[in-house]
Enzyme design. Structure first.
Site, mmCIF file in Angstrom:
data_model
loop_
_atom_site.group_PDB
_atom_site.id
_atom_site.type_symbol
_atom_site.label_atom_id
_atom_site.label_comp_id
_atom_site.label_asym_id
_atom_site.label_seq_id
_atom_site.Cartn_x
_atom_site.Cartn_y
_atom_site.Cartn_z
ATOM 1 C CE LYS A 44 25.430 -16.957 -2.850
ATOM 2 N NZ LYS A 44 24.508 -18.126 -2.794
ATOM 3 C CG HIS A 105 17.733 -11.944 -4.285
ATOM 4 N ND1 HIS A 105 18.067 -11.956 -2.958
ATOM 5 C CD2 HIS A 105 18.115 -13.151 -4.781
ATOM 6 C CE1 HIS A 105 18.604 -13.137 -2.660
ATOM 7 N NE2 HIS A 105 18.635 -13.872 -3.741
ATOM 8 C CB SER A 135 29.207 -15.000 -1.616
ATOM 9 O OG SER A 135 28.323 -16.071 -1.429
#
Ligand code: A3P
Length: 297
Positions: A44, A105, A135
């Site tokens: 995010k 990620h 988020s």
């Protein structure tokens, strides 16, 4: 506090169920190439935004050609396998021609070690952790499969104790912050992208060895604006993510392209939570020169 049940623990990290043990194991031997381009982010933080930009830059601004394929097919996400994937993305990437563009990620402990030891290009996007947290909260509650709805106060506790997918925001960011001066690493923030997108497109273009003219750079920046990306079905993942729910129509009203703002945390964190986070932030970053203060404090 109970463990959030829709995440699992793997190699000491809390991970999304879409990251299987098979994928974690495959990362240990996944071969990194010197001419790879890796977009590395904590979730995010503006990953999709940077993916679309990198895709447009690498196609020399040929927006028509890139719009023929979904962003996930142009820049695969190596960490996960979703119900609509035919096979894990790492298998597809192993066979892909160079140069490959890859999204991850994974924190440095789980990322294929060649990303750290060879010299592929790494673009790291960082974002104010409070905005990241907000988020993440909306995203995990809306889109993660089988997710029981978690209240904000509970999620806040999970975030500050690293019991969220891909672990600690601090460790993730600090690793790449400490390597930001290496010539094959570009460290950029979501906030810089919001402030001057044309400049970031130009920097990304130079970083990727492209010599794009001003008109092309401006056209790419316009293509990557929030409004244009929200309307672009090949970049806005809402549709795919809706399909990713086990129960079909969830009545979900959250969009993947939610607000795209700097400072939205002010609508979510209580005064007390803000204070707790600021103390944590000061404590974790006091020994470092990573300075998000103007966005965070
Ligand atoms: P919000 O939930 O705060 O709106 P990621 O791609 O890493 O998952 O990040 C998603 C976040 O980036 C979301 O933040 C999304 O709205 C925002 N985002 C995506 N594209 C954007 C754009 N073109 N401009 C601004 N924000 C964007």
């Amino acid at each position: 506090m109970e463990t959030i049940t829709w995440f699992h623990k793997e190699s000491g990290f809390t991970l999304d169920y879409a990251t299987s043990t098979e994928i974690i194991d495959a990362m240990k031997t996944f071969e990194v190439r010197d001419d790879d381009v890796w977009i590395v982010t904590y979730p995010k933080s503006g990953t999709t935004w940077m993916q679309e930009m990198v895709s447009a830059v690498s196609a020399d601004g040929d927006l028509e050609s890139i719009s023929k394929k979904s962003l996930d097919d142009r820049i695969p996400f190596i960490d996960c396998i979703f119900p609509f994937d035919i096979r894990p993305r790492f298998q597809e990437l192993e066979e892909a021609a160079s140069p490959r563009f890859i999204k991850t990620h994974f924190p440095h402990q789980l990322i294929p070690q060649g990303v750290l030891t060879k010299n592929p290009k790494v673009i790291y996007v960082a974002r104010n952790p409070k905005d990241v947290m907000v988020s993440c909260f909306h995203f995990y509650n809306a889109f993660v499969r089988n997710a029981p709805k978690v209240k904000w106060d509970e999620f806040f506790q999970h975030f500050i104790t690293n019991n969220v997918p891909w672990g600690s925001w601090f460790d993730h960011n600090l690793y790449w912050w400490n390597r930001r001066h290496e010539s094959h690493v570009m460290f950029v923030t979501f906030e810089e992208m919001k402030q001057d997108l044309v400049k970031v497109v130009s920097d990304v273009s130079k970083f990727l060895g492209k010599d794009l003219d001003k008109e092309t750079i401006e056209r790419i920046a316009d293509h990557c604006s929030f409004g244009k990306m929200k309307k672009n079905p090949q970049a806005n993942k809402s549709q795919n993510l809706m399909k990713d729910t086990v129960n079909g129509d969830t009545g979900n009203t959250v969009q993947f392209m939610r607000k795209g703002k700097v400072g939205d945390w002010k609508n979510q964190l209580t005064v007390a939570q803000n204070e707790i986070f600021n103390n944590l932030y000061k404590d974790k970053l006091q020994e470092t020169d990573l300075n998000f203060d103007k966005f965070v404090l």
